[in-house]
Design a protein around this motif. Structure first.
Motif, PDB file in Angstrom:
ATOM      1  N   SER A   2      48.070  33.661   6.339  1.00 26.30           N
ATOM      2  CA  SER A   2      47.623  32.376   5.830  1.00 26.30           C
ATOM      3  C   SER A   2      46.455  32.461   4.859  1.00 26.30           C
ATOM      4  N   ILE A   3      46.012  33.681   4.560  1.00 23.85           N
ATOM      5  CA  ILE A   3      44.921  33.853   3.610  1.00 23.85           C
ATOM      6  C   ILE A   3      45.524  34.238   2.263  1.00 23.85           C
ATOM      7  N   GLY A  60      34.823  32.071  -1.172  1.00 24.98           N
ATOM      8  CA  GLY A  60      35.836  31.019  -1.127  1.00 24.98           C
ATOM      9  C   GLY A  60      36.562  30.795  -2.442  1.00 24.98           C
ATOM     10  N   LEU A  63      39.130  33.992  -1.671  1.00 24.43           N
ATOM     11  CA  LEU A  63      39.910  33.930  -0.433  1.00 24.43           C
ATOM     12  C   LEU A  63      40.134  32.474  -0.044  1.00 24.43           C
ATOM     13  N   TYR A  65      42.217  29.834   2.563  1.00 28.23           N
ATOM     14  CA  TYR A  65      43.037  29.650   3.756  1.00 28.23           C
ATOM     15  C   TYR A  65      44.087  28.585   3.495  1.00 28.23           C
ATOM     16  N   GLN A  66      45.334  28.943   3.799  1.00 25.54           N
ATOM     17  CA  GLN A  66      46.423  27.988   3.642  1.00 25.54           C
ATOM     18  C   GLN A  66      47.203  27.955   4.956  1.00 25.54           C
ATOM     19  N   PRO A  67      47.130  26.846   5.675  1.00 28.64           N
ATOM     20  CA  PRO A  67      47.883  26.774   6.941  1.00 28.64           C
ATOM     21  C   PRO A  67      49.358  27.027   6.676  1.00 28.64           C
ATOM     22  N   ASP A  70      53.152  30.887  10.969  1.00 24.12           N
ATOM     23  CA  ASP A  70      52.950  32.306  11.285  1.00 24.12           C
ATOM     24  C   ASP A  70      53.796  32.774  12.469  1.00 24.12           C
TER      25      ASP A  70
END
Length: 71
Positions: A2-3, A60, A63, A65-67, A70
């Motif tokens: 998710s990164i 940030g 990098l 974060y994207q839900p 998973d």
């Protein structure tokens, strides 16, 4: 995972090539390429620190974060 790694986006904004960034950060072009293409499993904070210093950005900015799904 998710990164999302947006190193290429920040490099384009700063008009910096991989070779130049590698020299400033002190890592090989190959290792930066692995990171840039999202193939890296980890990144050291010291390396991230030097990348941010070279690109004049925040972690940030590189990098994100994207839900996601998973599992």
């Amino acid at each position: 995972m998710s990164i999302i790694i947006e190193l290429d986006v920040m490099m384009a904004k700063r008009k910096m090539r991989l070779k130049e960034l590698a020299e400033k950060v002190g890592v090989t072009e190959q290792n930066l390429s692995i990171l840039k293409n999202g193939k890296a499993k980890a990144v050291r904070f010291s390396t991230l620190d030097r990348i941010c210093e070279a690109l004049d950005c925040q972690p940030g900015d590189i990098l994100v974060y994207q839900p996601g799904d998973d599992g």
